[in-house]
Design an enzyme around this catalytic site. Structure first.
Site: not given
Ligand code: PGA
Length: 251
Positions: A11, A13, A99, A101, A169, A175, A213
C-alpha cells in the site's frame, strides 16, 4: 484445510511520483519474473495517477496491480471519485477498501465500505477489506467486538474466497513501528475466520492479511503465524529490497 497462498500487498498510500513508481514496480516485476516459482502472490497499490503507467510497465509480469479505494458507482456526476471500472481499465485486479486512514480521514462507514466492495466485485476486482481496532478500544477490551462489527458490516453480498480478502490492521500498529504479538495476531485472525464462517458458511479459503509495521525483520514470524495469509505493507513496501524480503520470508 484449504490451501491459502500468501498475498503480499504493498500500500504505497500518497507516496511517489511517476518515476519512483515506475522504478519500484519494474524492479519488483523483474525480481518476480527472475525468481520462478515463489510461495506468494505480490501486489502493488500505487496512488491513482500512477495506475496507468505502472500497469503498462508490469503487464507481462506476475506482479498484480490494485487501487487504494474506489467509488460505489461506475460513472456519473461524482467529482473527485474513481470508479472500479476505471481501476479495471488501468489493469487492476484488486482494490483496498476501508483502510483505517480512509475511515478516519474521510468518515467511511462500514456501510460505505460494503457498497464500494459490491461495486468492485461487480467489476471483477478482488476487494481487500481492512478492519482493525484503535489502541483505546484494545485497552478497553473491545478489540474483538469492534473488529467483528466491522467484518459483519463491511462484508459485501457475493463475498467468498475469490472475491474478498480481509486485512486485519490494528490502528495503533500502522506506521508506528509497533506490531501486535504473534499470539494476539493469531487470536484475532482466528476470531475473524470464525466470524467469516458465520457470515459465509465456509471461510476456510478466505485470505486474512496482517498489516501494521510489517518489516523484513518481523515478517517471517508474522507470516508463519496461524491464520495469517499474507501482509498489507505500507512503509516497507516503498523499498524494493524490503518488500521483496517480506515476500521471500513466506514459506
Ligand atoms: P505500515 O502501514 O506498514 O506503514 O504500518 C500498513 C498499512 O497502513 O496498510
Amino acid at each position: 484445510m484449504a490451501e491459502r497462498r500468501k498475498l503480499i500487498a504493498g500500500n504505497w498510500k500518497m507516496n511517489g511520483l511517476k518515476a519512483d513508481g515506475l522504478e519500484l514496480a519494474s524492479d519488483l516485476a523483474g525480481r518476480l519474473k527472475g525468481a520462478g516459482a515463489v510461495a506468494f502472490d505480490m501486489l502493488v497499490c500505487p496512488p491513482f495517477p500512477l495506475l496507468f503507467p505502472v500497469g503498462e510497465a508490469i503487464t507481462d509480469s506476475p506482479l498484480a496491480l490494485g487501487g487504494q479505494d474506489c467509488a460505489p458507482k461506475l460513472s456519473g456526476a461524482h467529482t473527485g471519485d474513481v470508479s472500479p471500472q476505471m481501476l479495471k481499465d488501468a489493469g487492476c485486479s484488486f482494490v483496498i477498501l476501508g483502510h483505517s486512514e480512509r475511515r478516519q480521514d474521510h468518515g467511511e462507514t462500514d456501510a460505505a465500505v460494503k457498497a464500494k466492495a459490491e461495486a468492485a466485485i461487480g467489476q471483477g476486482l478482488v476487494a481487500i477489506i481492512c478492519v482493525g481496532e484503535t489502541e483505546a478500544q484494545r485497552e478497553a477490551g473491545q478489540a474483538e467486538a469492534v473488529v467483528g462489527a466491522q467484518v459483519a458490516g463491511s462484508l459485501p453480498a457475493g463475498a467468498n474466497a475469490a472475491t474478498v480478502v480481509i486485512a486485519y490492521e490494528p490502528v495503533w500498529a500502522i506506521g508506528t513501528g509497533k506490531t501486535a504479538t504473534p499470539a494476539d495476531v493469531a487470536a484475532m485472525h482466528g476470531f475473524i475466520r470464525a466470524e467469516l464462517a458465520k457470515a459465509l458458511g465456509d471461510a476456510d479459503a478466505v485470505r486474512i492479511l496482517y498489516g501494521g509495521s510489517v518489516k523484513p525483520g518481523n515478517a517471517a514470524e508474522l507470516m508463519s503465524t496461524a491464520d495469517v495469509d499474507g501482509a498489507l505493507v505500507g512503509g516497507a513496501s516503498l523499498k524494493a529490497d524490503d518488500f521483496w524480503a517480506i515476500g521471500t520470508s513466506c514459506r
